[in-house]
Motif scaffolding. Structure first.
Motif, mmCIF file in Angstrom:
data_model
loop_
_atom_site.group_PDB
_atom_site.id
_atom_site.type_symbol
_atom_site.label_atom_id
_atom_site.label_comp_id
_atom_site.label_asym_id
_atom_site.label_seq_id
_atom_site.Cartn_x
_atom_site.Cartn_y
_atom_site.Cartn_z
ATOM 1 N N SER A 197 -28.111 -45.883 -10.084
ATOM 2 C CA SER A 197 -27.578 -44.781 -10.890
ATOM 3 C C SER A 197 -27.792 -43.443 -10.192
ATOM 4 O O SER A 197 -26.913 -42.569 -10.211
ATOM 5 C CB SER A 197 -28.240 -44.761 -12.273
ATOM 6 O OG SER A 197 -27.922 -45.916 -12.995
ATOM 7 N N LEU A 198 -28.949 -43.276 -9.571
ATOM 8 C CA LEU A 198 -29.283 -42.039 -8.874
ATOM 9 C C LEU A 198 -28.318 -41.777 -7.725
ATOM 10 O O LEU A 198 -27.716 -40.701 -7.623
ATOM 11 C CB LEU A 198 -30.716 -42.119 -8.349
ATOM 12 C CG LEU A 198 -31.287 -40.864 -7.676
ATOM 13 C CD1 LEU A 198 -31.635 -39.823 -8.713
ATOM 14 C CD2 LEU A 198 -32.520 -41.224 -6.853
ATOM 15 N N LEU A 199 -28.137 -42.765 -6.860
ATOM 16 C CA LEU A 199 -27.288 -42.589 -5.678
ATOM 17 C C LEU A 199 -25.807 -42.530 -6.043
ATOM 18 O O LEU A 199 -25.054 -41.711 -5.486
ATOM 19 C CB LEU A 199 -27.543 -43.728 -4.688
ATOM 20 C CG LEU A 199 -28.950 -43.787 -4.088
ATOM 21 C CD1 LEU A 199 -29.092 -44.986 -3.158
ATOM 22 C CD2 LEU A 199 -29.276 -42.497 -3.342
ATOM 23 N N ALA A 200 -25.379 -43.377 -6.972
ATOM 24 C CA ALA A 200 -23.972 -43.368 -7.375
ATOM 25 C C ALA A 200 -23.613 -42.051 -8.056
ATOM 26 O O ALA A 200 -22.542 -41.480 -7.816
ATOM 27 C CB ALA A 200 -23.695 -44.548 -8.318
ATOM 28 N N GLY A 201 -24.512 -41.543 -8.893
ATOM 29 C CA GLY A 201 -24.274 -40.265 -9.554
ATOM 30 C C GLY A 201 -24.210 -39.111 -8.572
ATOM 31 O O GLY A 201 -23.364 -38.220 -8.683
ATOM 32 N N ALA A 202 -25.099 -39.114 -7.582
ATOM 33 C CA ALA A 202 -25.112 -38.067 -6.570
ATOM 34 C C ALA A 202 -23.812 -38.049 -5.788
ATOM 35 O O ALA A 202 -23.217 -36.985 -5.543
ATOM 36 C CB ALA A 202 -26.298 -38.264 -5.623
ATOM 37 N N ALA A 203 -23.335 -39.218 -5.380
ATOM 38 C CA ALA A 203 -22.085 -39.315 -4.627
ATOM 39 C C ALA A 203 -20.903 -38.847 -5.470
ATOM 40 O O ALA A 203 -20.023 -38.120 -4.992
ATOM 41 C CB ALA A 203 -21.862 -40.760 -4.167
ATOM 42 N N ALA A 204 -20.889 -39.243 -6.738
ATOM 43 C CA ALA A 204 -19.790 -38.865 -7.628
ATOM 44 C C ALA A 204 -19.748 -37.359 -7.852
ATOM 45 O O ALA A 204 -18.686 -36.733 -7.770
ATOM 46 C CB ALA A 204 -19.940 -39.596 -8.967
ATOM 47 N N GLY A 205 -20.895 -36.754 -8.131
ATOM 48 C CA GLY A 205 -20.932 -35.321 -8.412
ATOM 49 C C GLY A 205 -20.547 -34.476 -7.223
ATOM 50 O O GLY A 205 -19.753 -33.538 -7.336
ATOM 51 N N THR A 206 -21.073 -34.806 -6.045
ATOM 52 C CA THR A 206 -20.800 -34.017 -4.854
ATOM 53 C C THR A 206 -19.332 -34.107 -4.449
ATOM 54 O O THR A 206 -18.695 -33.093 -4.143
ATOM 55 C CB THR A 206 -21.689 -34.491 -3.679
ATOM 56 O OG1 THR A 206 -23.055 -34.398 -4.072
ATOM 57 C CG2 THR A 206 -21.461 -33.639 -2.455
ATOM 58 N N SER A 207 -18.774 -35.310 -4.456
ATOM 59 C CA SER A 207 -17.380 -35.478 -4.048
ATOM 60 C C SER A 207 -16.433 -34.740 -4.983
ATOM 61 O O SER A 207 -15.473 -34.097 -4.536
ATOM 62 C CB SER A 207 -17.019 -36.969 -3.999
ATOM 63 O OG SER A 207 -17.200 -37.582 -5.267
ATOM 64 N N THR A 208 -16.698 -34.783 -6.276
ATOM 65 C CA THR A 208 -15.825 -34.123 -7.243
ATOM 66 C C THR A 208 -15.859 -32.611 -7.083
ATOM 67 O O THR A 208 -14.808 -31.952 -7.089
ATOM 68 C CB THR A 208 -16.227 -34.504 -8.683
ATOM 69 O OG1 THR A 208 -16.232 -35.924 -8.806
ATOM 70 C CG2 THR A 208 -15.258 -33.910 -9.693
ATOM 71 N N ASP A 209 -17.047 -32.038 -6.963
ATOM 72 C CA ASP A 209 -17.164 -30.581 -6.855
ATOM 73 C C ASP A 209 -16.486 -30.048 -5.601
ATOM 74 O O ASP A 209 -15.830 -29.000 -5.629
ATOM 75 C CB ASP A 209 -18.637 -30.167 -6.873
ATOM 76 C CG ASP A 209 -19.203 -30.131 -8.282
ATOM 77 O OD1 ASP A 209 -18.399 -30.136 -9.227
ATOM 78 O OD2 ASP A 209 -20.430 -30.115 -8.442
ATOM 79 N N ILE A 210 -16.623 -30.749 -4.492
ATOM 80 C CA ILE A 210 -16.021 -30.284 -3.247
ATOM 81 C C ILE A 210 -14.492 -30.352 -3.311
ATOM 82 O O ILE A 210 -13.788 -29.413 -2.929
ATOM 83 C CB ILE A 210 -16.549 -31.108 -2.051
ATOM 84 C CG1 ILE A 210 -18.024 -30.782 -1.817
ATOM 85 C CG2 ILE A 210 -15.741 -30.815 -0.787
ATOM 86 C CD1 ILE A 210 -18.680 -31.643 -0.748
ATOM 87 N N VAL B 145 -11.879 -39.015 -9.962
ATOM 88 C CA VAL B 145 -12.705 -39.075 -8.752
ATOM 89 C C VAL B 145 -14.172 -39.333 -9.108
ATOM 90 O O VAL B 145 -14.828 -40.219 -8.548
ATOM 91 C CB VAL B 145 -12.570 -37.770 -7.937
ATOM 92 C CG1 VAL B 145 -13.566 -37.764 -6.773
ATOM 93 C CG2 VAL B 145 -11.158 -37.608 -7.422
ATOM 94 N N PHE B 146 -14.687 -38.551 -10.076
ATOM 95 C CA PHE B 146 -16.093 -38.628 -10.467
ATOM 96 C C PHE B 146 -16.476 -40.037 -10.912
ATOM 97 O O PHE B 146 -17.408 -40.658 -10.376
ATOM 98 C CB PHE B 146 -16.344 -37.624 -11.589
ATOM 99 C CG PHE B 146 -17.769 -37.525 -12.048
ATOM 100 C CD1 PHE B 146 -18.736 -36.963 -11.238
ATOM 101 C CD2 PHE B 146 -18.143 -37.980 -13.298
ATOM 102 C CE1 PHE B 146 -20.061 -36.854 -11.659
ATOM 103 C CE2 PHE B 146 -19.452 -37.878 -13.738
ATOM 104 C CZ PHE B 146 -20.409 -37.313 -12.909
ATOM 105 N N LEU B 147 -15.715 -40.565 -11.881
ATOM 106 C CA LEU B 147 -16.062 -41.885 -12.408
ATOM 107 C C LEU B 147 -15.580 -43.004 -11.487
ATOM 108 O O LEU B 147 -16.182 -44.080 -11.453
ATOM 109 C CB LEU B 147 -15.489 -42.037 -13.820
ATOM 110 C CG LEU B 147 -16.156 -41.087 -14.831
ATOM 111 C CD1 LEU B 147 -15.396 -41.069 -16.153
ATOM 112 C CD2 LEU B 147 -17.603 -41.473 -15.069
#
Length: 276
Positions: A9-22, A261-263
């Motif tokens: 959950s930690l790593l998947a959430g980090a990847a999702a949040g960063t990719s979406t914001d950029i 993208v996020f989900l």
């Protein structure tokens, strides 16, 4: 939650949040400038649409990770209790579980997200040239209100926006995934299907909560703290009711595409990491 589930959950959430914001940051900038007092062009127009990106990138990974770690943990913890309360309807128990879990997840994420939003939106509207300059100004406490109030301005309104938003988005998202999986006689949908479910759920939630988003933006951009009720009355008196739906197009488009993208990234990373 087991340690392996926590890390996934930690790593998947980090990847999702960063990719979406950029990817979607320019649309967020346009939305912020539309909602800001003075109007779109007075706050920068189409120029410098990546202003404030630094604060968003720094906060996106920990904020999204906090959300998903809390959300996935609470789902596992809350669902048995809801099953005892709503014995006649498993779907109702699922829906309430997702509402409670996502609400707690959003509150946890806002510990990181709110200061980043304050810095980002002030930079987006040309109140300074960079995220670092905005942070330095807030830390200097030039208005005398204190660093905490400066960094967490709009906290209550952000929570007021995020909880209704997530109470629409995540139960709808989980319901669509479950229904689609059952239609295919499967237990889980493919990541791309989860992405489409996130797109639709995000768009519906974004449109419904735009007035709260406008209030949140105005509070964060205000030089001094002001009660949200007083601000809402002032905006209505001076600009009319239509202003509360300003930016609904970019916000809905941004969060629909961002939700995909996020989900989608979250589902993909969760699937990959869980299988390793």
């Amino acid at each position: 939650m087991e340690n392996s589930g926590f890390i996934v959950s930690l790593l998947a959430g980090a990847a999702a949040g960063t990719s979406t914001d950029i990817v979607f940051f320019p649309i967020d900038t346009l939305k912020t400038r539309l909602q800001a007092a003075g109007g779109f062009f007075a706050n920068g127009g189409y120029r410098g649409v990546y202003r404030g990106l630094g604060s968003a990138v720094v906060a996106s990974a920990p904020g999204a990770s906090l959300f998903f770690v809390t959300y996935d943990s609470m789902k596992a913890y809350v669902r048995p209790y809801m099953g005892k309360v709503f014995t006649s309807s498993a779907q109702t128990a699922d829906t309430v579980t997702h509402m409670v879990s996502s609400s707690i997840g959003e509150i946890a994420a806002c510990m990181v997200r709110v200061p980043a939003e304050v810095i980002k939106q002030r930079t987006q509207t040309h109140k300074s040239d960079s995220s670092f300059q905005t942070l330095s100004r807030l830390l200097r406490n030039e208005n005398g209100e204190g660093i905490r109030k400066n960094l967490y301005r709009g906290w209550s309104t952000t929570i007021m926006r995020e909880i209704p938003f997530t109470c629409v988005q995540f139960p709808l998202y989980e319901y669509l995934k479950k229904t689609w999986a059952q239609a295919q006689s499967r237990t889980h949908v493919a990541p791309w299907q989860g992405s489409l479910c996130g797109c639709f759920a995000g768009g519906v939630a974004a449109a419904a909560t735009t007035p709260l988003d406008v209030l949140k933006t105005r509070l964060m951009l205000h030089e001094r703290s002001i009660p949200v009720g007083q601000l809402a009355r002032s905006i209505y008196r001076e600009e009319g009711w239509k202003v509360f739906f300003r930016g609904i197009g970019p916000r809905t488009m941004w969060i629909s595409a961002g939700g995909a993208v996020f989900l989608g990234v979250y589902e993909t990373m969760h699937s990959v990491l869980s299988s390793t």
